[in-house]
Write a protein that holds these residues in place. Structure first.
Motif, short mmCIF file in Angstrom:
data_model
loop_
_atom_site.label_atom_id
_atom_site.label_comp_id
_atom_site.label_asym_id
_atom_site.label_seq_id
_atom_site.Cartn_x
_atom_site.Cartn_y
_atom_site.Cartn_z
N ALA A 1 0.87 -1.33 -0.01
CA ALA A 1 0.04 -0.21 0.01
C ALA A 1 0.81 1.27 -0.02
O ALA A 1 1.87 1.20 0.76
CB ALA A 1 -0.88 -0.04 1.16
N GLY A 2 0.56 2.13 -0.74
CA GLY A 2 1.32 3.39 -1.11
C GLY A 2 2.29 3.31 -1.89
O GLY A 2 3.19 4.12 -2.38
N GLY A 3 2.17 2.06 -2.79
CA GLY A 3 3.10 1.78 -3.79
C GLY A 3 2.73 2.39 -5.21
O GLY A 3 1.52 2.78 -5.36
N SER A 4 3.84 2.10 -6.29
CA SER A 4 3.33 2.64 -7.67
C SER A 4 3.85 1.67 -8.65
O SER A 4 4.88 1.04 -8.58
CB SER A 4 4.04 3.88 -7.81
N VAL A 5 2.84 1.52 -9.83
CA VAL A 5 3.23 0.81 -10.82
C VAL A 5 3.52 1.67 -11.90
O VAL A 5 2.31 2.62 -12.35
CB VAL A 5 2.25 -0.21 -11.36
N ILE A 6 4.58 1.80 -12.56
CA ILE A 6 4.75 2.79 -13.81
C ILE A 6 5.39 2.29 -14.85
O ILE A 6 6.20 1.56 -14.81
CB ILE A 6 5.71 3.99 -13.20
N SER A 7 4.49 2.29 -16.06
CA SER A 7 5.01 1.65 -17.25
C SER A 7 5.44 2.99 -18.43
O SER A 7 5.12 3.91 -18.33
CB SER A 7 3.87 0.96 -17.77
N GLY B 1 -7.78 0.37 -11.96
CA GLY B 1 -9.16 0.29 -11.08
C GLY B 1 -9.00 -0.92 -10.32
O GLY B 1 -9.57 -0.91 -9.31
N GLU B 2 -8.15 -1.95 -10.47
CA GLU B 2 -7.79 -3.10 -9.72
C GLU B 2 -6.99 -2.52 -8.29
O GLU B 2 -7.26 -3.25 -7.37
CB GLU B 2 -7.46 -4.20 -10.21
N LEU B 3 -5.93 -1.78 -8.91
CA LEU B 3 -4.95 -1.58 -7.63
C LEU B 3 -5.33 -0.41 -6.88
O LEU B 3 -4.87 -0.45 -5.65
CB LEU B 3 -3.52 -1.53 -8.36
N GLU C 1 -6.36 -0.88 -3.49
CA GLU C 1 -5.45 -1.31 -2.37
C GLU C 1 -4.28 -0.28 -2.01
O GLU C 1 -3.28 -0.66 -1.53
CB GLU C 1 -4.56 -2.62 -3.06
N GLY C 2 -4.27 1.11 -2.55
CA GLY C 2 -3.69 2.08 -2.25
C GLY C 2 -2.24 2.11 -3.19
O GLY C 2 -1.33 2.64 -2.97
N ILE C 3 -2.37 1.56 -4.07
CA ILE C 3 -1.22 1.47 -5.29
C ILE C 3 -1.77 2.30 -6.57
O ILE C 3 -2.66 1.90 -7.24
CB ILE C 3 -1.07 -0.02 -5.58
N THR C 4 -0.94 3.19 -6.97
CA THR C 4 -1.37 3.79 -8.10
C THR C 4 -0.70 3.35 -9.34
O THR C 4 0.33 2.37 -9.46
CB THR C 4 -0.48 5.42 -8.19
N CYS C 5 -1.18 3.54 -10.64
CA CYS C 5 -0.79 2.84 -11.69
C CYS C 5 -0.70 3.83 -12.94
O CYS C 5 -2.01 4.42 -13.15
CB CYS C 5 -1.74 1.65 -12.06
N ASN C 6 0.08 4.13 -13.47
CA ASN C 6 0.36 5.00 -14.34
C ASN C 6 1.21 4.76 -15.80
O ASN C 6 2.17 3.85 -15.33
CB ASN C 6 0.94 6.47 -14.00
N VAL C 7 0.89 5.44 -16.69
CA VAL C 7 2.07 5.33 -17.95
C VAL C 7 2.51 6.61 -18.07
O VAL C 7 2.06 7.89 -18.21
CB VAL C 7 1.34 4.91 -19.18
N ILE C 8 3.94 6.58 -18.55
CA ILE C 8 4.49 7.81 -18.90
C ILE C 8 4.83 7.71 -20.41
O ILE C 8 5.44 6.74 -20.79
CB ILE C 8 6.16 8.05 -18.20
N SER C 9 4.22 8.43 -21.20
CA SER C 9 4.39 8.32 -22.90
C SER C 9 5.39 9.25 -23.04
O SER C 9 5.18 10.56 -23.10
CB SER C 9 2.96 8.82 -23.36
N ALA C 10 6.57 8.65 -23.25
CA ALA C 10 7.75 9.30 -23.91
C ALA C 10 7.82 9.84 -25.24
O ALA C 10 7.44 9.02 -26.13
CB ALA C 10 8.86 8.83 -23.47
#
Length: 241
Positions: free
Chosen positions: A126-132, A161-163, A166-175
């Protein structure tokens, strides 16, 4: 307590810059790559832990997860242009080569993130991040590579929407166009470079640190209400409203 950060594709380019920045913040960083001869020297130079893992291989990804404990940040940076020549020789038809190209694009740029994230999902805290790491190619002229990056963004939004509960953010950096990497395998001409820079509003190519700094922000306390988003980092070459 130091955070634990996993960066796939962390031996070069954007992934390496991301790993270096988190390491400078005194996080416990783990990088992955497909080849021992690149993973070991990169890990030593960065002062991080290196694990050889082909993120398109479910067995290797599962083995990677078994080596990790709790995870604060996952950066899916593995990816690249489709491998050329696959399925061309003796394939029987041009469609076989086309299929091989699309399989390569999807495997490298979508499935690496899907498999890695799925394998470590129960270890994300919780408080974590997924970055793609995505690409401006998802918006225009991207071919199979761009289509895979567009799928990455769609998958990431769904995963949020799933994470998020649970306190986990999920984002994409479009370079956008990032200079100084081996992404184009030495095929970037001066003319093409000038054209890509001209498309930007600030009239400069992107740098790996532009993406690394964005990743650091998305994993920071100040970004806890940012999730399910695609953050475009391209100097204005592609704009949203």
């Amino acid at each position: 307590m130091a955070r634990t950060v996993l960066v796939t594709g962390g031996t070069s380019g954007i992934g390496r810059a991301v790993a270096a920045l988190f390491a400078a913040d005194e996080a416990e960083v783990v990088i992955t790559g497909r080849h021992c001869d690149t993973v070991e020297p990169a890990a030593e130079e960065l002062g991080v832990r290196g694990v050889v893992c082909d993120a398109t291989d479910p067995g290797q990804v599962a083995a990677l997860a078994d080596q990790l404990g709790e995870l604060d940040v996952l950066v899916n940076a593995a990816g690249g242009l489709p491998e050329t020549g696959s399925g061309d020789a003796g394939s029987g038809s041009a469609l076989d080569g086309l299929l091989a190209q699309w399989h390569s694009s999807l495997a490298q740029n979508l499935l690496t993130a899907v498999l890695t994230t799925s394998s470590v999902r129960s270890q994300l805290v919780a408080g974590g991040s997924v970055i793609s790491i995505g690409s401006i190619g998802a918006e225009r002229r991207g071919g199979s590579y761009g289509a895979a990056k567009a799928a990455l963004a769609a998958w990431s939004a769904s995963l949020s929407g799933e994470l998020a509960p649970e306190g986990i953010t999920c984002n994409v950096i479009s370079a956008g166009y990032i200079a100084g990497t081996n992404f184009f395998h030495g095929q970037m001409s001066d003319e093409r470079h000038r054209a890509l820079v001209e498309e930007t509003h600030n009239k400069r190519a992107g740098a790996v640190d532009d993406i690394a700094q964005t990743a650091r922000f998305l994993a920071s306390p100040g970004a806890r209400h940012i999730t399910g988003q695609t953050i475009h980092v391209n100097g204005g070459a592609f704009t949203t409203r």
